[in-house]
Motif scaffolding. Structure first.
Motif, PDB file in Angstrom:
ATOM      1  N   ASN B  93       0.801  -1.229   0.000  1.00  0.00           N
ATOM      2  CA  ASN B  93       0.000   0.000   0.000  1.00  0.00           C
ATOM      3  C   ASN B  93       0.832   1.276   0.000  1.00  0.00           C
ATOM      4  O   ASN B  93       0.490   2.245   0.663  1.00  0.00           O
ATOM      5  CB  ASN B  93      -0.952   0.028   1.204  1.00  0.00           C
ATOM      6  N   LEU B  94       1.908   1.259  -0.768  1.00  0.00           N
ATOM      7  CA  LEU B  94       2.605   2.527  -0.984  1.00  0.00           C
ATOM      8  C   LEU B  94       1.816   3.318  -2.022  1.00  0.00           C
ATOM      9  O   LEU B  94       1.088   2.755  -2.831  1.00  0.00           O
ATOM     10  CB  LEU B  94       4.034   2.272  -1.481  1.00  0.00           C
ATOM     11  N   ILE B  95       1.948   4.631  -1.967  1.00  0.00           N
ATOM     12  CA  ILE B  95       1.234   5.465  -2.937  1.00  0.00           C
ATOM     13  C   ILE B  95       2.072   5.557  -4.198  1.00  0.00           C
ATOM     14  O   ILE B  95       3.222   6.018  -4.149  1.00  0.00           O
ATOM     15  CB  ILE B  95       0.918   6.838  -2.324  1.00  0.00           C
ATOM     16  N   PRO B  96       1.537   5.039  -5.311  1.00  0.00           N
ATOM     17  CA  PRO B  96       2.378   4.799  -6.487  1.00  0.00           C
ATOM     18  C   PRO B  96       3.004   6.063  -7.072  1.00  0.00           C
ATOM     19  O   PRO B  96       4.063   5.985  -7.683  1.00  0.00           O
ATOM     20  CB  PRO B  96       1.425   4.156  -7.501  1.00  0.00           C
ATOM     21  N   ASP B  97       2.354   7.235  -6.885  1.00  0.00           N
ATOM     22  CA  ASP B  97       2.872   8.450  -7.520  1.00  0.00           C
ATOM     23  C   ASP B  97       3.844   9.215  -6.631  1.00  0.00           C
ATOM     24  O   ASP B  97       4.325  10.271  -7.024  1.00  0.00           O
ATOM     25  CB  ASP B  97       1.717   9.372  -7.913  1.00  0.00           C
ATOM     26  N   LEU B  98       4.078   8.697  -5.428  1.00  0.00           N
ATOM     27  CA  LEU B  98       5.006   9.388  -4.536  1.00  0.00           C
ATOM     28  C   LEU B  98       6.284   8.575  -4.425  1.00  0.00           C
ATOM     29  O   LEU B  98       6.242   7.344  -4.361  1.00  0.00           O
ATOM     30  CB  LEU B  98       4.381   9.555  -3.145  1.00  0.00           C
ATOM     31  N   ASP B  99       7.418   9.272  -4.394  1.00  0.00           N
ATOM     32  CA  ASP B  99       8.665   8.537  -4.237  1.00  0.00           C
ATOM     33  C   ASP B  99       8.802   8.083  -2.778  1.00  0.00           C
ATOM     34  O   ASP B  99       7.933   8.344  -1.943  1.00  0.00           O
ATOM     35  CB  ASP B  99       9.864   9.370  -4.715  1.00  0.00           C
ATOM     36  N   ASP B 102       8.549  10.749  -0.049  1.00  0.00           N
ATOM     37  CA  ASP B 102       7.215  11.338   0.111  1.00  0.00           C
ATOM     38  C   ASP B 102       6.224  10.325   0.676  1.00  0.00           C
ATOM     39  O   ASP B 102       5.298  10.698   1.397  1.00  0.00           O
ATOM     40  CB  ASP B 102       6.714  11.880  -1.236  1.00  0.00           C
ATOM     41  N   LEU B 138      10.570   5.608  -7.143  1.00  0.00           N
ATOM     42  CA  LEU B 138       9.127   5.368  -7.044  1.00  0.00           C
ATOM     43  C   LEU B 138       8.914   3.921  -6.640  1.00  0.00           C
ATOM     44  O   LEU B 138       9.759   3.071  -6.902  1.00  0.00           O
ATOM     45  CB  LEU B 138       8.466   5.618  -8.405  1.00  0.00           C
TER      46      LEU B 138
END
Ligand SMILES: Nc1ncnc2c1ncn2[C@@H]1O[C@H](COP(=O)(O)OP(=O)(O)O)[C@@H](O)[C@H]1O
Ligand SMILES: [Mg+2]
Lengths: 405, 234
Positions: B93-99, B102, B138
């Motif tokens: 569940n990492l946010i795909p658009d944040l490195d 972030d 990413l």
């Protein structure tokens, strides 16, 4: 200062630019059209609402054509005026040859001196009787209005006159240094006339003419079988007076045709039909564009919320309050809208500059650009609000229960 | 200290009511490493969601750090999740658009920490999970094991009292899985209470204490009663 997450939001937008660009372009276009439309609408409304100088809302006009040549036209007109003034609710009536704001009429010119090189000052010409001031509800600024003994039946409207009254703008154009009252002016044939009065203000015949406010009053009644009357009523009596005009004129002289009985405001409204249609059309276009933009934003945000369901649930799971989620979408959209709006403001200014030069249209007042920006900010925020609230209601349990991230 | 008494969770749909948890009692002391095992559908995730305030129980009482959390409003629960609990999910569940940076920053921003403090915590957390060199990658540029370590860093950066992990190795091959488990052991050794849900029986009792679920109930009643004083372990 709350953390608005601007940098990560911008980063996300950079990685998924399509939706943001579409919204920004839509906002840019809408802002350009809305800012220019508002400007033109306001300009037109301003034109329509310019002060007329006369009591337009309480005046009835009517046209009469006698079937036979009158033995004494001057007397005929006086009889008509007296009869009209006897109608209950009538303040005064006068005969006129042409009507202000009707877009038709005739003009003439006056000169401040007999010198052949004296500049001519153009104005529309209105013939009225000694009751004209009251019948129009004009304000006399200086001097006096016509006396009864000055009113003539001309053989042509070019007949010499002894006295003339002009509007203040006209007086100032003739005598920029003042002292117009009592001066001798010269008519189109350079015959001397005494300027006996100055009317504060009256709009003339042609609404687009640059000298709309230059107007000349002469003490005459209409020639031959034709006459037009202006009847000023007490406030609230217009309808009741209007119903009495035909019978009254028929009673003084039945052998005539009475036509074009109407409130004065109708004449103005008809003259401004195109302006009003233009304003309404631009208003409708602006509202439609704003709706399309709002629908576009609602659609995009709803799509994004559905697409990011898992991500939003995860954010909630790791500590986002509902407020944070709503704020995220508000800020994201605000950035798109503002980006688009800046482009739109530049475009609107550029396109207007170009059009203004090309067609000598009025130059856009720059204040309409920030006004458009504020409108689109509001449209954006209001459009985002519902889908953003839906996003905030996504359960944090989504984080462990699946759904696309 | 986490204390559940008589917890029940019933999912009602139009057709059926699923008793995902019933008569569930559990106490976890500070510093413990508890593994919750059981077959698929036995209620492990349901338990973890209730423990992590992601869902409300249908019945029963739940105290976290001595505070009855059942009655708290959404905002207060969000705060507790943000400040006291770290989550590790099966699918990262990492946010795909944040490195990486972030991603770790997300919960810290919700807490309203100043930028310098956040940067320091992000650096420390990346140091612990051994990914300092990947801070600008990413998620899509990382392997599964690395992604899970970033997720662990995201949980650690908040310096939580409790780390809740739902099948943290479920999407990893065995080598990556053992790296992640070793990392959790280290974290537990530093004093963080860990509750890990898994259906991988080889991890049962890994941290010293095992709770087994079967059909929404505790399979061995002993576990609920016993407040194992262990917790640090290999
Ligand atoms: N949102 C839900 N609605 C209905 N039933 C659910 C829901 N979540 C879980 N369940 C049911 O509750 C039971 C326990 O699920 P879960 O806690 O996910 O089990 P586990 O994690 O041990 O596989 C299962 O029968 C599952 O189908
Ligand atoms: Mg599960």
């Amino acid at each position: 200062m709350p953390d608005l997450e601007i940098r990560p939001i911008l980063g996300t937008m950079r990685r998924n630019p399509v939706g943001a660009i579409l919204i920004a372009l839509q906002v840019a276009f809408t802002l350009g059209v809305v800012a220019n439309s508002l400007f033109i609408i306001n300009d037109r409304i301003g034109l329509i609402n310019r002060p007329t100088g006369f009591d337009i809302d309480n005046i009835v006009t009517v046209q009469s054509t006698l079937l036979d040549d009158p033995a004494d036209k001057l007397q005929q007109v006086r009889t008509d005026i007296e009869a009209l003034e006897a109608i209950p609710g009538v303040i005064a009536a006068t005969s006129v040859t042409q009507l202000p704001l009707s877009n038709s009429g005739s003009g003439t010119e006056l000169f401040a001196s007999a010198d052949p090189n004296a500049p001519e000052v153009n104005g529309a010409r209105f013939t009225m009787t000694e009751t004209g001031l009251d019948a129009m509800g004009l304000t006399l600024a200086e001097g006096r209005w016509f006396r009864e003994d000055e009113i003539k039946l001309p053989s042509t409207y070019g007949d010499p006159i002894n006295v003339v009254i002009v509007t203040r703008v006209m007086a100032d154009a003739l005598f920029p240094d003042g002292n117009a009252l009592g001066a001798t002016v010269y008519d189109h044939l350079r015959r001397p006339v005494t300027l006996i009065g100055i009317v504060e203000h009256m709009q003339g015949s042609w609404i687009s003419w640059q000298h709309l406010d230059n107007n000349i009053f002469t003490p005459q009644v209409p020639m031959q079988r034709f006459a037009r009357y202006v009847i000023r009523t007490e406030p609230g009596s217009l309808d009741q007076v209007m119903s009495q005009v035909e019978p009254t004129l028929a009673a003084t002289e039945p052998r005539r045709i009475v036509q074009r009985l109407r409130p004065y405001s109708e004449i103005r409204d008809r003259t401004y039909t195109e302006h009003r249609a233009m304003a309404i059309m631009l208003g409708v276009v602006s509202v439609l564009l704003i709706i399309v933009t709002a629908v576009g934003i609602v659609g995009l945000v709803s799509f994004v919320v559905r697409q990011r369901t898992r991500q939003i649930g995860t954010r909630r799971a790791i500590g986002a309050q509902r407020l944070h989620i709503v704020r995220y979408f508000l800020v994201e959209n605000w950035l798109m809208t503002t980006g688009g709006a800046i482009v739109g403001m530049a475009l609107a200014f550029g396109v207007n500059y170009w059009l203004a030069n090309l067609f000598s249209l009025p130059r856009l007042d720059p204040w309409y650009l920030p006004a458009g920006l504020v409108i689109l900010w509001l449209v954006g925020l209001l459009s985002v609000f519902a889908p953003a609230r839906r996003a905030a209601r996504i359960s944090p349990a989504i984080a462990t229960r699946g759904a696309a991230l | 200290m986490l204390e559940m008494k008589n917890i029940a969770k019933i999912y009602r749909t139009e057709a059926i009511a699923t008793h995902a948890l019933r008569d569930f009692d559990l106490s976890v002391a500070d510093g413990e490493f508890v593994t919750v095992t059981g077959p698929s559908g036995s209620g492990k995730t349901t338990f973890l969601n209730i423990a992590g305030l992601l869902e409300d129980p249908t019945d029963g009482t739940y105290k976290l750090d001595g505070e009855e959390v059942g009655q708290l409003n959404d905002r207060a629960k969000s705060r507790i999740r943000n400040e006291k609990i770290g989550f590790i999910f099966q699918s990262f569940n990492l946010i795909p658009d944040l490195d990486v940076t972030d991603n770790i920053d997300v919960p810290l921003r919700y807490r309203g920490l100043p930028g310098a403090e956040r940067s320091k915590r992000i650096r420390d957390a990346l140091e612990i999970v051994g990914l300092a060199s990947r801070q600008h990658h990413l998620p899509s540029q990382l392997s599964g094991g690395q992604q899970q370590r970033v997720a662990i860093a995201r949980a650690l950066a908040g310096r939580p009292r409790f780390l809740l992990a739902d099948e943290p190795t479920g999407n990893l091959d065995s080598e990556m899985a053992s790296q992640v488990i070793a990392l959790l052991d280290d974290i537990n050794a530093q004093g963080t209470t860990i509750i890990m849900v898994t259906h991988d029986m080889s991890l049962a009792g890994h941290g010293g204490r095992e709770v087994r679920l079967l059909d929404g109930r505790l399979a061995s009643p002993d576990d609920a009663e016993t407040l194992a004083a262990t917790g640090t372990g290999v």
